[in-house]
Design an enzyme around this catalytic site. Structure first.
Site, PDB file in Angstrom:
ATOM      1  N   LYS A   1       0.803  -1.230   0.000  1.00  0.00           N
ATOM      2  CA  LYS A   1       0.000   0.000   0.000  1.00  0.00           C
ATOM      3  C   LYS A   1       0.838   1.283   0.000  1.00  0.00           C
ATOM      4  O   LYS A   1       0.465   2.290   0.601  1.00  0.00           O
ATOM      5  CB  LYS A   1      -0.985   0.037   1.181  1.00  0.00           C
ATOM      6  CG  LYS A   1      -1.772  -1.224   1.443  1.00  0.00           C
ATOM      7  CD  LYS A   1      -2.225  -1.944   0.220  1.00  0.00           C
ATOM      8  CE  LYS A   1      -3.334  -1.229  -0.522  1.00  0.00           C
ATOM      9  NZ  LYS A   1      -3.574  -1.925  -1.845  1.00  0.00           N
TER      10      LYS A   1
ATOM     11  N   HIS B   1       7.643  -7.458  -1.779  1.00  0.00           N
ATOM     12  CA  HIS B   1       7.453  -6.782  -0.491  1.00  0.00           C
ATOM     13  C   HIS B   1       8.486  -7.253   0.529  1.00  0.00           C
ATOM     14  O   HIS B   1       8.368  -6.934   1.716  1.00  0.00           O
ATOM     15  CB  HIS B   1       6.063  -7.081   0.080  1.00  0.00           C
ATOM     16  CG  HIS B   1       4.915  -6.561  -0.732  1.00  0.00           C
ATOM     17  ND1 HIS B   1       4.884  -5.280  -1.242  1.00  0.00           N
ATOM     18  CD2 HIS B   1       3.749  -7.125  -1.111  1.00  0.00           C
ATOM     19  CE1 HIS B   1       3.752  -5.108  -1.906  1.00  0.00           C
ATOM     20  NE2 HIS B   1       3.051  -6.217  -1.848  1.00  0.00           N
TER      21      HIS B   1
ATOM     22  N   SER C   1      -4.665   2.934   4.198  1.00  0.00           N
ATOM     23  CA  SER C   1      -4.861   2.200   2.952  1.00  0.00           C
ATOM     24  C   SER C   1      -4.904   0.695   3.221  1.00  0.00           C
ATOM     25  O   SER C   1      -5.745  -0.032   2.683  1.00  0.00           O
ATOM     26  CB  SER C   1      -3.734   2.545   1.980  1.00  0.00           C
ATOM     27  OG  SER C   1      -3.879   1.868   0.763  1.00  0.00           O
TER      28      SER C   1
HETATM   29  P1  A3P Z   1      -5.277   4.368  -1.151  1.00  0.00           P
HETATM   30  O1  A3P Z   1      -5.780   3.127  -0.514  1.00  0.00           O
HETATM   31  O2  A3P Z   1      -4.846   5.400  -0.145  1.00  0.00           O
HETATM   32  O3  A3P Z   1      -6.209   4.930  -2.161  1.00  0.00           O
HETATM   33  P2  A3P Z   1      -0.093  -0.453  -3.727  1.00  0.00           P
HETATM   34  O4  A3P Z   1      -0.080  -0.291  -5.204  1.00  0.00           O
HETATM   35  O5  A3P Z   1       1.285  -0.462  -3.133  1.00  0.00           O
HETATM   36  O6  A3P Z   1      -0.949  -1.583  -3.301  1.00  0.00           O
HETATM   37  O7  A3P Z   1      -0.728   0.889  -3.133  1.00  0.00           O
HETATM   38  C1  A3P Z   1      -2.092   1.174  -3.303  1.00  0.00           C
HETATM   39  C2  A3P Z   1      -2.336   2.634  -3.011  1.00  0.00           C
HETATM   40  O8  A3P Z   1      -1.836   3.432  -4.109  1.00  0.00           O
HETATM   41  C3  A3P Z   1      -3.820   2.941  -2.892  1.00  0.00           C
HETATM   42  O9  A3P Z   1      -3.918   4.005  -1.952  1.00  0.00           O
HETATM   43  C4  A3P Z   1      -4.129   3.371  -4.317  1.00  0.00           C
HETATM   44  O10 A3P Z   1      -5.308   4.120  -4.447  1.00  0.00           O
HETATM   45  C5  A3P Z   1      -2.908   4.202  -4.639  1.00  0.00           C
HETATM   46  N1  A3P Z   1      -2.713   4.399  -6.091  1.00  0.00           N
HETATM   47  C6  A3P Z   1      -2.759   3.458  -7.058  1.00  0.00           C
HETATM   48  N2  A3P Z   1      -2.575   4.011  -8.270  1.00  0.00           N
HETATM   49  C7  A3P Z   1      -2.413   5.330  -8.074  1.00  0.00           C
HETATM   50  C8  A3P Z   1      -2.193   6.447  -8.946  1.00  0.00           C
HETATM   51  N3  A3P Z   1      -2.110   6.302 -10.273  1.00  0.00           N
HETATM   52  N4  A3P Z   1      -2.071   7.674  -8.386  1.00  0.00           N
HETATM   53  C9  A3P Z   1      -2.168   7.836  -7.055  1.00  0.00           C
HETATM   54  N5  A3P Z   1      -2.383   6.825  -6.182  1.00  0.00           N
HETATM   55  C10 A3P Z   1      -2.500   5.587  -6.669  1.00  0.00           C
END
Ligand code: A3P
Length: 279
Positions: A42, A89, A119
């Site tokens: 996240k 991870h 998140s």
């Molecule tokens: P939130 O839950 O705060 O919305 P990961 O990819 O490491 O699993 O992280 C997921 C987080 O990155 C989520 O945060 C998601 O919404 C956010 N995210 C994914 N794509 C994104 C983008 N293009 N721009 C900004 N945030 C993004």
């Protein structure tokens, strides 16, 4: 529920990472041109993966996370003939030694741990591969104790921070990508030795916006069963809100004080810690 999680070398993993695979990782055959995409869950892994794959004009394969799957995983990765972008991870200490010996390029993405916690809370609620958490309060305590998948955010960050000045390591922050994505895309292209024009950078940024990526996933233009997160293969669980500071909608003032107390204690030797959580 207990069977959703198993512990390997002190770190909780989901059953989607088989113990046999985890045990065999030390023998993994890295290639010099592998690029590792490293994160605590996240932190913006999918966003960064989207950017990186768009940067290459040559054939590259974005694999699923190295710790995701069973023992057949190593052979599957071995068989790929193209350049591999490999997400993970794992904390630094658990990384297959071959990646270190071969000085493979590694990009570490981090995020304000308060936002990461929020998140991850929503991810726990939506993701059937993760144990049930009833309330934000309960999850908040688990997160601070490191009693969540992939273990303690603090330990993860610190294990990688130690290597932030290694020539083959690039350290990035979610918040910097939000602030000035073209600059970060430029920095990544320099790190990866990719020649790219400003115009192409603009185009990549446009295609990597939260709304573009979310819509793309919903339309299933990108494979909905491929994620760069070892905790699910369902891309629809990834694009939630995509903002900085959502923690303010969840933390009570008391929780904020407690978080900062623990943060300051755990991170007292960290040079980068200042500035990550106060935005
Ligand atoms: P939130 O839950 O705060 O919305 P990961 O990819 O490491 O699993 O992280 C997921 C987080 O990155 C989520 O945060 C998601 O919404 C956010 N995210 C994914 N794509 C994104 C983008 N293009 N721009 C900004 N945030 C993004």
């Amino acid at each position: 529920e207990a069977e959703l999680i198993h512990v390997f070398k002190g770190i909780p993993f989901t059953t989607r990472s088989s113990p046999e695979l985890l045990k065999s990782l030390d023998n993994f055959d890295a290639r010099e041109d592998d690029v590792l995409l490293v994160s605590y869950p996240k932190s913006g892994t999918h966003w960064l993966a989207g950017v990186i794959t768009k940067l290459y004009t040559t054939q590259v394969t974005l694999t699923s996370p190295i710790e995701f799957g069973d023992i057949s995983k190593l052979e599957e990765l071995n068989k790929l003939s193209s350049k591999r972008i490999i997400p993970t991870h794992l904390d630094y200490n658990m990384l297959p030694p071959n990646f270190k010996n071969k000085k493979c390029k590694m990009i570490y993405i981090s995020r304000n741990p308060k936002d990461t916690a929020v998140s991850m809370y929503h991810y726990y609620r939506d993701n059937p591969n993760l144990p049930t958490v009833d309330t934000w309060t309960a999850f908040f305590d688990l997160f601070l104790k490191g009693d969540v998948v992939c273990g303690s955010w603090f330990d993860h960050f610190l294990s990688w921070e130690e290597h932030k000045n290694d020539k083959n390591v690039l350290f990035l922050f979610y918040e910097d990508m939000k602030k000035d994505l073209p600059k970060i895309v430029h920095d990544i292209s320099v790190f990866l030795d990719i020649n790219i024009s400003d115009h192409e950078i603009q185009d990549i940024c446009k295609k990597s916006s939260f709304s573009e990526m979310k819509t793309n996933t919903e339309k299933e233009n990108s494979d909905p069963n491929h994620t760069v997160c070892a905790l699910t293969s369902n891309r629809k669980l990834i694009f939630r809100k995509g903002t900085v500071g959502d923690w303010k909608n969840h933390f009570t003032p008391k929780q904020n004080v407690k978080f900062e107390e623990i943060f300051n204690e755990k991170m007292k030797l960290s040079k980068m810690a200042k500035g990550i959580i106060y935005e």
